[in-house]
Design a protein around this motif. Structure first.
Motif, PDB file in Angstrom:
ATOM      1  N   VAL A 104      74.819  10.362  63.385  1.00 33.97           N
ATOM      2  CA  VAL A 104      73.572  10.811  63.988  1.00 33.97           C
ATOM      3  C   VAL A 104      73.912  12.004  64.856  1.00 33.97           C
ATOM      4  O   VAL A 104      74.669  11.886  65.815  1.00 33.97           O
ATOM      5  N   GLY A 105      73.371  13.179  64.507  1.00 34.84           N
ATOM      6  CA  GLY A 105      73.650  14.385  65.251  1.00 34.84           C
ATOM      7  C   GLY A 105      72.405  15.189  65.571  1.00 34.84           C
ATOM      8  O   GLY A 105      72.494  16.350  65.964  1.00 34.84           O
ATOM      9  N   ASP A 106      71.247  14.579  65.375  1.00 34.49           N
ATOM     10  CA  ASP A 106      69.982  15.272  65.605  1.00 34.49           C
ATOM     11  C   ASP A 106      69.056  14.378  66.426  1.00 34.49           C
ATOM     12  O   ASP A 106      69.156  13.149  66.363  1.00 34.49           O
ATOM     13  N   PRO A 107      68.113  14.992  67.158  1.00 37.26           N
ATOM     14  CA  PRO A 107      67.087  14.162  67.800  1.00 37.26           C
ATOM     15  C   PRO A 107      66.200  13.532  66.721  1.00 37.26           C
ATOM     16  O   PRO A 107      66.058  14.072  65.619  1.00 37.26           O
ATOM     17  N   LEU A 108      65.628  12.400  67.043  1.00 35.38           N
ATOM     18  CA  LEU A 108      64.801  11.669  66.086  1.00 35.38           C
ATOM     19  C   LEU A 108      63.640  12.517  65.561  1.00 35.38           C
ATOM     20  O   LEU A 108      63.233  12.386  64.409  1.00 35.38           O
ATOM     21  N   SER A 109      63.146  13.430  66.378  1.00 31.43           N
ATOM     22  CA  SER A 109      62.016  14.275  65.962  1.00 31.43           C
ATOM     23  C   SER A 109      62.372  15.226  64.820  1.00 31.43           C
ATOM     24  O   SER A 109      61.491  15.728  64.129  1.00 31.43           O
ATOM     25  N   LYS A 110      63.665  15.472  64.593  1.00 31.77           N
ATOM     26  CA  LYS A 110      64.083  16.357  63.495  1.00 31.77           C
ATOM     27  C   LYS A 110      64.535  15.577  62.264  1.00 31.77           C
ATOM     28  O   LYS A 110      65.044  16.156  61.316  1.00 31.77           O
ATOM     29  N   CYS A 111      64.361  14.266  62.297  1.00 29.94           N
ATOM     30  CA  CYS A 111      64.837  13.413  61.204  1.00 29.94           C
ATOM     31  C   CYS A 111      63.676  12.916  60.349  1.00 29.94           C
ATOM     32  O   CYS A 111      62.534  12.864  60.801  1.00 29.94           O
ATOM     33  N   ILE A 112      63.998  12.566  59.131  1.00 31.41           N
ATOM     34  CA  ILE A 112      63.035  11.979  58.205  1.00 31.41           C
ATOM     35  C   ILE A 112      63.632  10.710  57.614  1.00 31.41           C
ATOM     36  O   ILE A 112      64.848  10.504  57.664  1.00 31.41           O
ATOM     37  N   LEU A 113      62.767   9.874  57.076  1.00 32.53           N
ATOM     38  CA  LEU A 113      63.216   8.690  56.353  1.00 32.53           C
ATOM     39  C   LEU A 113      63.305   9.004  54.876  1.00 32.53           C
ATOM     40  O   LEU A 113      62.441   9.695  54.329  1.00 32.53           O
ATOM     41  N   ARG A 114      64.343   8.518  54.239  1.00 29.21           N
ATOM     42  CA  ARG A 114      64.462   8.617  52.788  1.00 29.21           C
ATOM     43  C   ARG A 114      64.730   7.224  52.250  1.00 29.21           C
ATOM     44  O   ARG A 114      65.654   6.554  52.686  1.00 29.21           O
TER      45      ARG A 114
END
Length: 189
Positions: A104-114
């Motif tokens: 995990v290297g990003d804030p949650l706001s820049k992440c998506i679910l796959r």
């Protein structure tokens, strides 16, 4: 993994477990009479299978399906199930250093679910029901983290591969993706 192998050797009296490349026996290696004969591990299979179930739930989705398949057989354990369990323990021995990792290297706001889904079409010898599978990951530019996985036997017999795939996608959506989206909405407001 070592405890599973040691417990298997203690229960069976075998000297060594042969490593296996997959958790499933090769097609055609189990005869019809193997399904009809009572297995030698009938009385001790439960403890061995439960050890592998714990491994599958914690960190090894690759052993969960064969383990759950065996867990359905406790009341009617056969020689075929002995063969399947030996193969599963051999696979666990060979793959003991496999591990599920994430970053995990990003804030949650820049992440998506796959969600990755798949299904077989009447893939079992003993029945015609298909199996759904799903693997859910959190992705971002510097993130790749496994959130969950599942496999489930479908409740009815499908008539086509397309139907099994659609059932698998719907199950993943309603059982995993939507609940995770609700959690993210709560966290991110």
């Amino acid at each position: 993994c070592d405890d599973i192998e040691k417990a298997y050797i203690a229960q069976t009296g075998e000297k060594v477990v042969k490593p296996a490349s997959t958790p499933f026996p090769p097609e055609g290696s189990i005869s019809k009479c193997d399904y009809e004969s009572q297995g030698e591990l009938n009385s001790s299979a439960c403890s061995l299978v439960m050890k592998t179930l714990w491994l599958g739930r914690l960190a090894r989705p690759d052993v969960k399906k064969p383990t759950c398949d065996l867990s359905k057989k406790f009341s009617c354990w056969s020689r075929a199930d002995d063969i399947k369990l030996r193969r599963l323990v051999g696979y666990i021995k060979r793959s003991r250093n496999f591990m599920l990792t994430g970053r995990v290297g990003d804030p949650l706001s820049k992440c998506i679910l796959r969600a990755y889904v798949d299904a077989d079409f009447a893939g079992e010898i003993e029945h015609t029901k298909s199996t759904s599978g799903m693997f859910l990951m959190l992705y971002g530019p510097n993130t790749g983290f496994p959130l969950g996985w599942m496999f489930k036997t479908q409740t009815s017999t499908a008539r086509s591969t397309t139907e099994t795939e659609l059932i698998s996608a719907a199950r993943a959506l309603f059982d995993s993706v939507i609940p995770f989206l609700d959690v993210f909405d709560t966290i991110l407001r």
